[in-house]
Enzyme design. Sequence first.
Site, PDB file in Angstrom:
ATOM      1  N   ARG A  14      45.974  49.853  37.383  1.00 28.76           N
ATOM      2  CA  ARG A  14      45.550  48.583  37.999  1.00 28.76           C
ATOM      3  C   ARG A  14      45.104  47.597  36.926  1.00 28.76           C
ATOM      4  NH1 ARG A  14      41.558  44.828  38.263  1.00 28.76           N
ATOM      5  NH2 ARG A  14      39.953  46.469  38.311  1.00 28.76           N
ATOM      6  N   ASP A  15      43.947  47.826  36.324  1.00 32.12           N
ATOM      7  CA  ASP A  15      43.454  46.895  35.311  1.00 32.12           C
ATOM      8  C   ASP A  15      44.313  46.950  34.049  1.00 32.12           C
ATOM      9  OD1 ASP A  15      41.740  44.882  34.682  1.00 32.12           O
ATOM     10  OD2 ASP A  15      39.953  46.107  34.492  1.00 32.12           O
ATOM     11  N   TYR A 142      32.962  46.383  43.980  1.00 31.95           N
ATOM     12  CA  TYR A 142      32.891  45.761  42.655  1.00 31.95           C
ATOM     13  C   TYR A 142      31.988  44.530  42.726  1.00 31.95           C
ATOM     14  CZ  TYR A 142      36.687  47.876  39.830  1.00 31.95           C
ATOM     15  OH  TYR A 142      37.471  48.698  39.066  1.00 31.95           O
ATOM     16  N   GLU A 144      31.905  41.589  40.747  1.00 31.11           N
ATOM     17  CA  GLU A 144      32.614  40.862  39.692  1.00 31.11           C
ATOM     18  C   GLU A 144      31.652  39.970  38.902  1.00 31.11           C
ATOM     19  OE1 GLU A 144      36.618  38.078  39.147  1.00 31.11           O
ATOM     20  OE2 GLU A 144      35.602  38.163  41.092  1.00 31.11           O
ATOM     21  N   THR A 177      32.897  41.968  33.233  1.00 34.43           N
ATOM     22  CA  THR A 177      34.199  41.360  33.493  1.00 34.43           C
ATOM     23  C   THR A 177      34.746  40.604  32.291  1.00 34.43           C
ATOM     24  OG1 THR A 177      33.630  41.192  35.833  1.00 34.43           O
ATOM     25  CG2 THR A 177      35.466  39.836  35.062  1.00 34.43           C
ATOM     26  N   HIS A 205      32.018  49.496  34.120  1.00 28.25           N
ATOM     27  CA  HIS A 205      33.397  49.109  33.799  1.00 28.25           C
ATOM     28  C   HIS A 205      33.337  48.154  32.606  1.00 28.25           C
ATOM     29  CE1 HIS A 205      37.524  47.747  35.374  1.00 28.25           C
ATOM     30  NE2 HIS A 205      37.230  46.813  34.482  1.00 28.25           N
ATOM     31  N   HIS A 207      34.696  45.984  29.311  1.00 27.11           N
ATOM     32  CA  HIS A 207      35.815  45.314  28.633  1.00 27.11           C
ATOM     33  C   HIS A 207      35.505  45.204  27.148  1.00 27.11           C
ATOM     34  CE1 HIS A 207      38.820  44.004  31.674  1.00 27.11           C
ATOM     35  NE2 HIS A 207      37.821  44.337  32.504  1.00 27.11           N
TER      36      HIS A 207
END
Length: 507
Positions: A14-15, A142, A144, A177, A205, A207
């Site tokens: 997905r990501d 989530y 975001e 994010t 999560h 990045h």
Amino acid sequence: MSKRSIEIMDTTLRDGEQTSGISFSASEKLTIARLLIEELGVDRIEVASARVSEGEFEAVKNIIDWANENGYINQIEILTFVDGGKSIQWMKDTGAKVQNLLTKGSLNHLTYQLKKTPEQHFGDITKAFEQATQEGIITNVYLEDWSNGMRNSSEYVYQFLDFLSTQPVKRVLLPDTLGVLIPSEAYAYLSSLRNRYPHIHFDFHAHNDYDLGVANAIEGVKAGVNGLHLTMNGMGERAGNAPLASVVAVINDYLPEIRINVKESALYKVSKLVETFSGFKIPANKPVVGDNVFTQTAGIHADGDNKHNLYFNDLMPERFGRKRKYALGKTSGKANIEKNLQELGLKLSAEDIKKVTQKIIKLGDKKEVVTQEDLPYIISDVLDSKLYQDKVKIKSYVLNHAKGLKPSATLAIKMDDEVLEEHAQGDGQYDAFINALEKVYTQKKKSLPKLIDYAVRIPPGSNSDALCETVITWKTETKEFVTRGLDSDQTVSAIKATEKMLNIIEL
């Protein structure tokens, strides 16, 4: 001391697929999904965003059918949206049972993108929960832009989590994010939520915009999160996501109180398969899975390895199904040469090793690539020995490429004092050449190794008549090896590399 378990959720499909220029086919998605769960042992996988395309629908349906047959249905997750039930219907049509509902985790996103108040947003989310519950769908949420939410509107985040505490939410997913956190912030923010909401399952999560994804993920574990979201090879938007292989290695080596289910021994082969399907090349210096990370280049390192493993650390290549290599080039010393000779089962005197070393250094100064398989050639050249002989010789060939016609090749090859000719077509001139070669080897009841990588190198700033180097990686049942060819014509340089391969497999 009992260990604390951490869930690993892989979001490559997905990501990771949001990496610029990357798109997996339905069959590739299914293959990767199976490997992630059955071979690698990740706990959950996020495989798609709802309502993206018809192709995505079919890909998800294939994965869901497989998951249902094998008891993995609750490990397959879909990114969904607060869209009045459209995502829920999409999930119902695919048969998926776990949604990761995308909501706004910062007041900025809520105010300027949705143009709604917190109360209005929470009301919409409540309806989404009700619709999911009616369809028997498990909901993760989530938040975001959560990291910026904590920096700039923490009271909103707390208000949101107070609300979620009253809802049938399985997990709360906290994404950095935009990849803005530094490790001290990641620890502070996640610790504060862990202490304030001890009964909520939190996933983090990360990045990698500042190359801090791994560090932030580890701080998240220390802060008490229950799960991490990672991707194979660090794929993802912009600078990508925290890479699964690196995070797994750090947890296993530096956090002994944590238990994860990921099988280290499968990391490399799954990473390489994802690289092949995606076309997203793994950087050679990528930790754990990069081509160079278990390669010693400097001669002093090889010498130290011979003397009580002075240049080893806990990242032993055997953990990941790999082997240590000793590069050959201008910084190679005698110890590097000896290590490679041992691999080939060859022995030379100290004086001869010195001569071979000097030759390799000269080649390195010319920026020529030297591989282990080149050693017999170099030894024969330097020592005027008969170690290497041309047992197979490509005597001649004709390559045809005309518009509107399929490329073809005719070749004559000498093997075992016999000259054989074959003709074949292919998708390109070199493919046609290989197809003709396959026919010859089929006649001789022999098999060729599999071509697994093909790289062409031309010096920067060169003209169209520049020498071009083709480096090909081959794989037999027992090993991988590399050959190279040099010529002003790219296809000819590939044929030269292939001829070298044919003689190596004859040795």
